[in-house]
Write an enzyme that holds these catalytic residues in place. Structure first.
Site, PDB file in Angstrom:
ATOM      1  N   SER A  48      79.177  40.470  67.396  1.00  0.00           N
ATOM      2  CA  SER A  48      79.565  41.855  67.120  1.00  0.00           C
ATOM      3  C   SER A  48      78.740  42.758  68.025  1.00  0.00           C
ATOM      4  CB  SER A  48      79.376  42.179  65.630  1.00  0.00           C
ATOM      5  OG  SER A  48      79.858  43.470  65.338  1.00  0.00           O
TER       6      SER A  48
ATOM      7  N   HIS B 165      83.887  41.258  67.494  1.00  0.00           N
ATOM      8  CA  HIS B 165      84.400  42.475  66.856  1.00  0.00           C
ATOM      9  C   HIS B 165      84.686  43.499  67.948  1.00  0.00           C
ATOM     10  CE1 HIS B 165      82.044  41.419  62.923  1.00  0.00           C
ATOM     11  NE2 HIS B 165      83.134  40.688  63.082  1.00  0.00           N
TER      12      HIS B 165
ATOM     13  N   ASP C  60      78.978  39.126  58.837  1.00  0.00           N
ATOM     14  CA  ASP C  60      80.176  38.343  59.138  1.00  0.00           C
ATOM     15  C   ASP C  60      79.800  37.096  59.929  1.00  0.00           C
ATOM     16  OD1 ASP C  60      82.879  37.670  59.282  1.00  0.00           O
ATOM     17  OD2 ASP C  60      83.136  38.712  61.188  1.00  0.00           O
TER      18      ASP C  60
END
EC number: 3.1.1.61
Length: 334
Positions: free
Chosen positions: A157, A184, A277
């Site tokens: 991310s 992401h 995540d």
């Protein structure tokens, strides 16, 4: 939500002020007109989110992002700049330094229903959900072997583009394992990011398409705002479910699909990023007998996702960024 604006153009600042004013729960905490001022204000009055321009006096938004992300409690940064497409390489550099996303500057005079205003507010809302997600920092036996090298599954991310470029760039040209990356990133930037990463490595990098099969020596990047999964047939598919997640595409969804359907070996890697995540999915991979790696704190732009993995005991190895490519090359030869 307290918001800091970093932009040296008065019209752009006013357009963002007007957009933010449409949400009573948001307020402009401060405005900085150059990079050094932004760094100072983030330290003195930390906002919940920074709206960062890229091209500014003294030093640019990339360097400002890099410096803001260094402290113990970095700020969430959204790149807001004109002509995102023309500045794509700068966007990826800023995301590599820790920015979460990017959007075009809203147009002055754009009403509440205007596209540029709606896009900015949607991005702010998305980052707000990420910050509010549980665990977010405000900042068994082995599987059967396949014929080729193990599938390398990478999740990242904030700070991911730079980390991915480092890993892919240091893999040998004859690296004989398929790679699938879940970063992401908004679907609008996925194609450009794949092209940018392709220029950083001797391997082929492209976006993953519905029905693709992972191929040795090719890195596939998740390319939509839907989740990427591996199917029982060994092909990639996109899915809207689960809908209730602040992360799209989700690293956990992809990692968990591998534990269900991939017949060969897997090496799971979780890189820099805000939130958690991928931590649960990495744990599932390790419990299945796969080798798992998390990036260490010292080399992470944002030590959220890999920290969550370390806390869960999901990572068999916790490595600095500079050692991950060598570890993958060695494991792929086993």
């Amino acid at each position: 939500m307290n918001i800091g604006i970093v932009n040296d153009l008065p019209l752009a600042v006013e357009a963002m002020r007007r957009a933010i004013a449409r949400r009573p729960e948001h307020r402009v905490l401060w405005v900085a007109t150059d990079g050094p001022q932004a760094v100072e204000l983030c330290a003195a009055q930390p906002p919940d989110i920074v709206l960062m321009d890229l091209i500014m006096p003294k030093f640019d938004g990339i360097e400002a992002t890099r410096r803001i992300m260094r402290p113990e409690r970095p700020c969430a940064i959204l790149i807001v700049t004109s002509c995102i497409g023309a500045n794509a390489w700068r966007v990826f550099e800023a995301m590599g330094a820790g920015a979460l996303d990017a959007v075009d500057t809203p147009r002055l005079g754009d009403g509440a229903a205007g596209d540029t205003t709606k896009l900015l507010l949607a991005k702010i809302d998305q980052i707000g959900r990420l910050l509010d997600a549980p665990g977010s920092s405000r900042l068994a036996g082995a599987a059967a072997r396949g014929g080729a090298g193990p599938l390398i599954a990478i999740g990242a991310s904030a700070g991911g583009p730079g980390a991915l470029a480092s890993i892919l760039g240091n893999l040998p040209a004859d690296f004989n394992a398929p790679i699938v990356i879940v970063q992401h990133v908004d679907r609008a930037f996925a194609e450009g990011m794949a092209q940018w990463l392709d220029g950083q490595t001797r391997l082929a990098v492209r976006v993953a398409r519905e029905g693709d099969r992972p191929q040795p020596g090719v890195a596939l990047l998740a390319a939509t705002d839907d989740h990427l999964r591996i199917t029982r047939a060994g092909t990639l598919e996109y899915t809207r479910e689960p809908a209730a997640t602040p992360y799209r595409p989700s690293v956990d969804v992809f990692f968990n699909s591998l534990t269900e359907h991939w017949p060969g070996r897997v090496i799971g890697v979780l890189l820099t990023g805000m939130g958690r995540d991928g931590a649960i999915g990495l744990k599932a991979l390790r419990m299945k007998g796969y080798h798992t790696i998390a990036q260490d704190e010292a080399t992470s732009a944002v030590y959220g996702m890999p920290k969550a993995a370390a806390t869960l005991g999901a990572a068999r190895a916790i490595l600095p960024l500079g050692r991950i490519a060598g570890e993958l090359a060695a494991l792929a030869r086993i």
